[in-house]
Design a protein around this motif. Structure first.
Motif, PDB file in Angstrom:
ATOM      1  N   UNK A  65       0.778  -1.234   0.000  1.00  0.00           N
ATOM      2  CA  UNK A  65       0.000   0.000   0.000  1.00  0.00           C
ATOM      3  C   UNK A  65       0.809   1.285   0.000  1.00  0.00           C
ATOM      4  N   UNK A  66       2.066   1.228   0.380  1.00  0.00           N
ATOM      5  CA  UNK A  66       2.852   2.459   0.432  1.00  0.00           C
ATOM      6  C   UNK A  66       4.333   2.181   0.367  1.00  0.00           C
ATOM      7  N   UNK A  67       5.105   3.194  -0.037  1.00  0.00           N
ATOM      8  CA  UNK A  67       6.550   3.056  -0.132  1.00  0.00           C
ATOM      9  C   UNK A  67       7.205   4.397   0.147  1.00  0.00           C
ATOM     10  N   UNK A  68       8.344   4.369   0.867  1.00  0.00           N
ATOM     11  CA  UNK A  68       9.123   5.575   1.105  1.00  0.00           C
ATOM     12  C   UNK A  68      10.615   5.249   1.119  1.00  0.00           C
ATOM     13  N   UNK A  69      11.392   6.100   0.423  1.00  0.00           N
ATOM     14  CA  UNK A  69      12.849   6.021   0.464  1.00  0.00           C
ATOM     15  C   UNK A  69      13.359   6.518   1.807  1.00  0.00           C
ATOM     16  N   UNK A  70      14.433   5.894   2.305  1.00  0.00           N
ATOM     17  CA  UNK A  70      15.106   6.410   3.495  1.00  0.00           C
ATOM     18  C   UNK A  70      15.813   7.706   3.121  1.00  0.00           C
ATOM     19  N   UNK A  81      10.925   4.350  12.003  1.00  0.00           N
ATOM     20  CA  UNK A  81       9.853   4.245  11.018  1.00  0.00           C
ATOM     21  C   UNK A  81       8.532   4.444  11.743  1.00  0.00           C
ATOM     22  N   UNK A  82       7.615   5.179  11.109  1.00  0.00           N
ATOM     23  CA  UNK A  82       6.265   5.316  11.649  1.00  0.00           C
ATOM     24  C   UNK A  82       5.292   4.790  10.604  1.00  0.00           C
ATOM     25  N   UNK A  83       4.277   4.062  11.056  1.00  0.00           N
ATOM     26  CA  UNK A  83       3.312   3.470  10.123  1.00  0.00           C
ATOM     27  C   UNK A  83       1.902   3.655  10.648  1.00  0.00           C
ATOM     28  N   UNK A  84       0.938   3.583   9.729  1.00  0.00           N
ATOM     29  CA  UNK A  84      -0.474   3.626  10.099  1.00  0.00           C
ATOM     30  C   UNK A  84      -1.184   2.493   9.384  1.00  0.00           C
ATOM     31  N   UNK A  85      -2.372   2.121   9.886  1.00  0.00           N
ATOM     32  CA  UNK A  85      -3.052   0.985   9.283  1.00  0.00           C
ATOM     33  C   UNK A  85      -4.557   1.030   9.413  1.00  0.00           C
ATOM     34  N   UNK A  86      -5.195   0.071   8.743  1.00  0.00           N
ATOM     35  CA  UNK A  86      -6.647  -0.052   8.786  1.00  0.00           C
ATOM     36  C   UNK A  86      -7.120  -0.600  10.127  1.00  0.00           C
ATOM     37  N   UNK A  87      -6.200  -1.026  10.966  1.00  0.00           N
ATOM     38  CA  UNK A  87      -6.565  -1.445  12.324  1.00  0.00           C
ATOM     39  C   UNK A  87      -6.704  -0.251  13.272  1.00  0.00           C
ATOM     40  N   UNK A 138      -4.417  -8.697   7.098  1.00  0.00           N
ATOM     41  CA  UNK A 138      -5.623  -8.693   6.281  1.00  0.00           C
ATOM     42  C   UNK A 138      -6.373  -7.382   6.344  1.00  0.00           C
ATOM     43  N   UNK A 139      -7.617  -7.412   6.856  1.00  0.00           N
ATOM     44  CA  UNK A 139      -8.448  -6.211   6.859  1.00  0.00           C
ATOM     45  C   UNK A 139      -7.925  -5.129   7.781  1.00  0.00           C
ATOM     46  N   UNK A 140      -6.965  -5.413   8.622  1.00  0.00           N
ATOM     47  CA  UNK A 140      -6.364  -4.408   9.498  1.00  0.00           C
ATOM     48  C   UNK A 140      -4.994  -3.995   9.054  1.00  0.00           C
ATOM     49  N   UNK A 141      -4.647  -4.247   7.793  1.00  0.00           N
ATOM     50  CA  UNK A 141      -3.284  -4.114   7.303  1.00  0.00           C
ATOM     51  C   UNK A 141      -2.689  -2.720   7.331  1.00  0.00           C
ATOM     52  N   UNK A 142      -1.377  -2.660   7.095  1.00  0.00           N
ATOM     53  CA  UNK A 142      -0.630  -1.403   7.074  1.00  0.00           C
ATOM     54  C   UNK A 142      -0.964  -0.610   5.819  1.00  0.00           C
ATOM     55  N   UNK A 143      -1.109   0.704   5.965  1.00  0.00           N
ATOM     56  CA  UNK A 143      -1.462   1.560   4.837  1.00  0.00           C
ATOM     57  C   UNK A 143      -0.288   2.407   4.336  1.00  0.00           C
ATOM     58  N   UNK A 144       0.360   3.135   5.229  1.00  0.00           N
ATOM     59  CA  UNK A 144       1.459   4.012   4.841  1.00  0.00           C
ATOM     60  C   UNK A 144       2.593   3.895   5.848  1.00  0.00           C
ATOM     61  N   UNK A 145       3.778   4.310   5.411  1.00  0.00           N
ATOM     62  CA  UNK A 145       4.962   4.285   6.255  1.00  0.00           C
ATOM     63  C   UNK A 145       5.788   5.530   5.948  1.00  0.00           C
TER      64      UNK A 145
END
Length: 386
Positions: free
Chosen positions: A221-226, A277-283, A261-268
């Motif tokens: 769902x998302x990608x970021x370069x270091x 690293x910080x991430x957010x998700x559907x959970x 699954x339905x609670x997966x990671x969205x962005x990082x």
């Protein structure tokens, strides 16, 4: 999953990682850190982006973009974009232009509250990213296309992907750009901007993962370069955050940050020093994890609805997140100080044990053409900026 979604009652497994065959249990605060600032700005918020000088934060909602200023985070300006839902949001490297893209399939360039360009990509755009030289922007959409637009409205390139286009980012020096896909692709791909040639593609599928109905193999769902350009972090529907070598695409770090699954990671997003690293998700969670060892983890948010986007300010002082509740959350990174100690020195192989997915209906079911590495176009814009 985008649009309507169903949450099942899931019990989170403890956060676990392995390093050199040794199981580690990083600290996890079951009580989230309270945000320094929170406000409900819309019925739903889908994207967030800090300006390069870290003085402004833009948030994309239902047909509008709202811009808030540090330190009080009051809404300074509202842009009426009429894009239905604004999923792509990015400031130009010099901070003079704000680009937004949405469900209506358009990319818009704004300057000082005035619309400068409106470009018609066609499909529902999920992410955008500026070339570090500020001359062009790439947008990825649900039809499986990645298109590079320059600031004058020229379409520089059109690339047919191997699945839904879900995430995109440029290398810090601008030569390479990374794209993530869903459905039958579910991959991380790296392209050479100068030629359009595919340098490599990577697919990280777990043998025991069962994707929910309507999802792909494992949506990336998302990608970021270091910040130093050596690593690529990706957010996966199975709940993992994976770091890859930007040279080879090999996975060097993996952490189970969200429900599967339905609670997966969205962005990082990376911290400016590349040590967190910080991430957010559907959970409904926002999590931080130290890189590269993964020994420290901080739970920032645990809410009932999906958190769609997260970003770390360039001055390292703030983390912002937005989600389905229509709220903007802001945390001061001073809370991370006591947990710090890791540095971005090497890519150390780390793996995790994800949960098993539970199926749910999704609007993502759609077939795609056979993957074609690139379809390079050069043409002049028409009167509508196309």
């Amino acid at each position: 999953m985008i649009g309507k979604y169903i949450f099942f009652l899931l019990i989170a497994l403890p956060f676990t990682v392995r390093t050199d065959g040794q199981q580690l249990l990083p600290e996890r605060n079951q009580t989230p850190f309270s945000p320094n600032w929170v406000s409900k700005l819309d019925a739903g918020l889908y994207s967030v982006a800090w300006s390069p000088n870290s003085q402004l934060v833009a948030v994309g909602g239902r047909g509008t973009v709202q811009i808030c200023r540090v330190p009080n985070f009051e809404v300074e300006r509202t842009l009426e974009t009429d894009q239905e839902e604004v999923w792509g949001l990015a400031w130009s490297p010099d901070g003079t232009l704000l680009a937004c893209a949405g469900k209506d399939g358009t990319v818009q360039f704004w300057q000082d509250g005035v619309l400068q360009k409106k470009l018609f990509q066609g499909g529902w755009i999920l992410d955008i990213a500026w070339n570090p030289d500020g001359t062009s922007l790439i947008a990825v959409d649900y039809t499986g296309l990645a298109k590079e637009w320059d600031v004058e409205g020229y379409l520089r390139a059109s690339i047919q992907l191997d699945g839904d286009g879900l995430g995109v980012d440029w290398s810090p020096k601008g030569r390479w750009f990374a794209v993530t896909t869903g459905q039958g692709g579910s991959r991380l791909l790296l392209f050479d901007e100068q030629s359009g040639v595919l340098r490599w593609r990577s697919q990280d599928l777990l043998a025991n993962y069962v994707a929910p109905f309507g999802y792909g193999l494992d949506e990336v769902n998302g990608v970021r370069y270091s910040p130093n350009g050596k690593w690529l972090a990706t957010a996966h529907q199975d709940g993992r955050i994976i770091v890859h070598s930007a040279v080879t695409g090999d996975a060097v770090f993996s952490a189970q940050m969200h429900l599967s699954g339905v609670g997966g990671a969205r962005r990082v997003a990376w911290s400016p020093k590349g040590d967190w690293l910080v991430s957010c998700g559907e959970d409904g969670r926002v999590n931080c994890v130290a890189y590269p060892r993964g020994k420290q983890q901080i739970l920032l948010l645990n809410t009932d609805k999906a958190v769609w986007s997260v970003d770390w300010s360039a001055d390292s002082n703030w983390i912002a997140a937005v989600g389905e509740e229509g709220r903007l959350w802001i945390w001061s990174t001073s809370l991370i100080g006591p947990f710090s100690g890791s540095k971005e020195t090497s890519g150390q192989q780390t793996t995790s044990r994800p949960e098993r997915a539970k199926p749910t209906p999704s609007p993502k079911g759609r077939s795609h053409e056979k993957f074609r590495p690139f379809h390079w176009l050069r043409k002049k814009p028409d009167g509508n900026g196309r």
